[in-house]
Design a protein around this motif. Structure first.
Motif, PDB file in Angstrom:
ATOM      1  N   SER A  54      -3.732   5.411   0.034  1.00 13.44           N
ATOM      2  CA  SER A  54      -3.415   4.821   1.309  1.00 13.44           C
ATOM      3  C   SER A  54      -2.821   6.081   2.285  1.00 13.44           C
ATOM      4  O   SER A  54      -3.417   4.977   3.504  1.00 13.44           O
ATOM      5  CB  SER A  54      -2.060   4.470   0.874  1.00 13.44           C
ATOM      6  OG  SER A  54      -2.370   3.461  -0.384  1.00 13.44           O
ATOM      7  N   THR A 111      -8.883   2.753  -3.293  1.00 16.65           N
ATOM      8  CA  THR A 111      -9.152   2.380  -2.314  1.00 16.65           C
ATOM      9  C   THR A 111      -9.236   0.878  -2.877  1.00 16.65           C
ATOM     10  O   THR A 111      -8.385   0.372  -1.638  1.00 16.65           O
ATOM     11  CB  THR A 111     -10.183   3.069  -1.700  1.00 16.65           C
ATOM     12  OG1 THR A 111      -9.914   4.783  -1.236  1.00 16.65           O
ATOM     13  CG2 THR A 111     -10.458   3.051  -0.381  1.00 16.65           C
ATOM     14  N   ALA A 159       0.585  -0.987  -0.170  1.00 18.85           N
ATOM     15  CA  ALA A 159       0.228   0.226  -0.202  1.00 18.85           C
ATOM     16  C   ALA A 159       1.019   0.966   0.155  1.00 18.85           C
ATOM     17  O   ALA A 159       0.314   2.642  -0.521  1.00 18.85           O
ATOM     18  CB  ALA A 159      -1.058  -0.162   1.395  1.00 18.85           C
ATOM     19  N   GLY A 210      -5.555  -0.344  -3.972  1.00 15.46           N
ATOM     20  CA  GLY A 210      -4.459   0.192  -2.504  1.00 15.46           C
ATOM     21  C   GLY A 210      -5.027  -1.261  -0.805  1.00 15.46           C
ATOM     22  O   GLY A 210      -4.030  -1.843  -0.814  1.00 15.46           O
ATOM     23  N   PHE A 211      -5.746  -2.569  -0.962  1.00 17.70           N
ATOM     24  CA  PHE A 211      -6.376  -2.915   0.020  1.00 17.70           C
ATOM     25  C   PHE A 211      -6.553  -4.101  -0.473  1.00 17.70           C
ATOM     26  O   PHE A 211      -7.076  -4.637   0.133  1.00 17.70           O
ATOM     27  CB  PHE A 211      -6.694  -2.048   1.585  1.00 17.70           C
ATOM     28  CG  PHE A 211      -6.310  -0.698   1.888  1.00 17.70           C
ATOM     29  CD1 PHE A 211      -5.238  -0.916   2.345  1.00 17.70           C
ATOM     30  CD2 PHE A 211      -6.698   0.567   0.897  1.00 17.70           C
ATOM     31  CE1 PHE A 211      -4.699   0.190   2.585  1.00 17.70           C
ATOM     32  CE2 PHE A 211      -6.004   1.600   1.099  1.00 17.70           C
ATOM     33  CZ  PHE A 211      -5.006   1.534   1.790  1.00 17.70           C
ATOM     34  N   THR A 263      -9.367   0.793   7.230  1.00 19.59           N
ATOM     35  CA  THR A 263      -9.704  -0.014   5.411  1.00 19.59           C
ATOM     36  C   THR A 263     -10.919  -0.026   5.786  1.00 19.59           C
ATOM     37  O   THR A 263     -11.382   0.471   4.733  1.00 19.59           O
ATOM     38  CB  THR A 263      -8.506  -1.955   5.240  1.00 19.59           C
ATOM     39  OG1 THR A 263      -7.467  -1.125   4.963  1.00 19.59           O
ATOM     40  CG2 THR A 263      -8.858  -1.300   3.632  1.00 19.59           C
ATOM     41  N   ARG A 275      -2.096   6.612  -5.727  1.00 19.94           N
ATOM     42  CA  ARG A 275      -2.241   5.378  -5.291  1.00 19.94           C
ATOM     43  C   ARG A 275      -1.574   6.103  -3.795  1.00 19.94           C
ATOM     44  O   ARG A 275      -2.698   6.170  -2.616  1.00 19.94           O
ATOM     45  CB  ARG A 275      -1.689   4.140  -5.782  1.00 19.94           C
ATOM     46  CG  ARG A 275      -2.055   3.579  -6.765  1.00 19.94           C
ATOM     47  CD  ARG A 275      -1.190   2.275  -7.392  1.00 19.94           C
ATOM     48  NE  ARG A 275      -1.725   2.302  -8.688  1.00 19.94           N
ATOM     49  CZ  ARG A 275      -2.876   1.735  -9.024  1.00 19.94           C
ATOM     50  NH1 ARG A 275      -3.500   1.504  -8.218  1.00 19.94           N
ATOM     51  NH2 ARG A 275      -3.036   1.211 -10.590  1.00 19.94           N
TER      52      ARG A 275
END
Length: 303
Positions: A50, A203, A13, A206-207, A163, A46
């Motif tokens: 994060s 989002t 991330a 990234g996760f 998250t 990105r």
């Protein structure tokens, strides 16, 4: 929760987009084409996304300074990227024009845009120099290594909760624009809808390491909205800016006629892009795409 270490998560991330940004920035400095600038901006988005999700983990004063420093590069590079996209579009449109005088008029406009783009390049280099001197990336990497060095279960639970909360927040941000889906004249709101879809996409991407394959279809759905509204926005920019170019060329009728032809083309394509967007939105709604996403990210089985 998927079994992974906090270090692995931070690598995906935070550290990875930093490395990608730095790699592409070297190419941008050497003026190695438009793609490097685009990829540098993607890495920047990105990373900022994060950091936004994890901002409660980092010291508040550090987070604010990091975001401001990275945004300075994003702002000036965004101006350059917009012009790059316009030049590519013009070059493609010129090849479709049969009238050689109109083609020559559009090439004049492309030349004007290239000169404007050249003037921005030194500002991009200056912004990159300032970012490098600030050592922001070193600070971010050091902080995340310190914070994520522990593999304690409590820390992982906090990471998951942050998250989950941010994904739901991003989703709500996108759905808040549903009231403008059937308002083609709401140019600004449709552009903001695109930005909301982009934020949700980044989002999720990234996760994704926390959720695995279950999240990929929703990434694709957010990307579809972002892409088609991106096309819509590009046409809106042309439609809004072409009258200014036309006013400057009032003595050159061929150039003016070429710009009129371009504006009419953009208006037609804009109408088609809008229809595609409405169809896409309705399709996602009938398939309950975003209800399913909310279920996935809040379901205990994924924790």
């Amino acid at each position: 929760m998927k079994e992974l270490s906090c270090q692995q998560f931070a690598q995906s991330a935070i550290s990875r987009p930093i490395r990608r940004f730095q790699e592409e920035a070297l190419c941008v400095r050497r003026a190695k084409g438009r793609e490097a600038l685009h990829q540098m901006r993607v890495a920047s988005r990105r990373l900022r996304n994060s950091l936004w999700v994890l901002q409660k983990i980092f010291p508040r004063e550090n987070f604010k300074r990091w975001i401001q420093g990275i945004r300075k590069v994003a702002k000036v590079s965004g101006q350059a990227r917009d012009i790059d996209v316009q030049i590519v579009f013009l070059n493609g449109f010129c090849r479709r024009i049969k009238n050689p005088r109109h083609r020559a008029g559009l090439k004049m406009l492309a030349g004007f845009l290239r000169e404007r783009r050249k003037r921005i390049q030194p500002r991009i280099i200056q912004a990159l120099d300032d970012l490098q001197r600030s050592k922001i990336f070193d600070d971010i990497n050091s902080s995340q290594k310190l914070i994520f060095s522990s593999g304690k279960k409590k820390q992982k639970k906090r990471l998951w909760d942050l998250t989950q909360k941010k994904i739901v927040q991003r989703l709500g941000g996108l759905l808040a624009f549903e009231q403008y889906v059937y308002s083609p004249q709401k140019v600004k709101k449709l552009h903001e809808t695109r930005i909301a879809a982009k934020h949700l996409r980044y989002t999720l991407e990234g996760f994704a390491l926390l959720y695995g394959p279950a999240i990929q279809s929703f990434i694709d759905s957010a990307r579809d909205i972002q892409r088609i509204l991106g096309e819509l926005h590009d046409y809106d920019v042309w439609i809004q800016t072409l009258p200014r170019f036309m006013a400057r060329q009032h003595r050159d009728q061929n150039h003016k006629d070429a710009l009129i032809e371009l504006r009419e083309h953009c208006q037609r394509e804009r109408a088609q892009a809008y229809k595609k967007f409405v169809k896409l939105w309705e399709s996602q709604r009938s398939q309950r795409t975003w209800n399913q996403l909310a279920h996935v990210v809040t379901s205990p089985q994924h924790q």
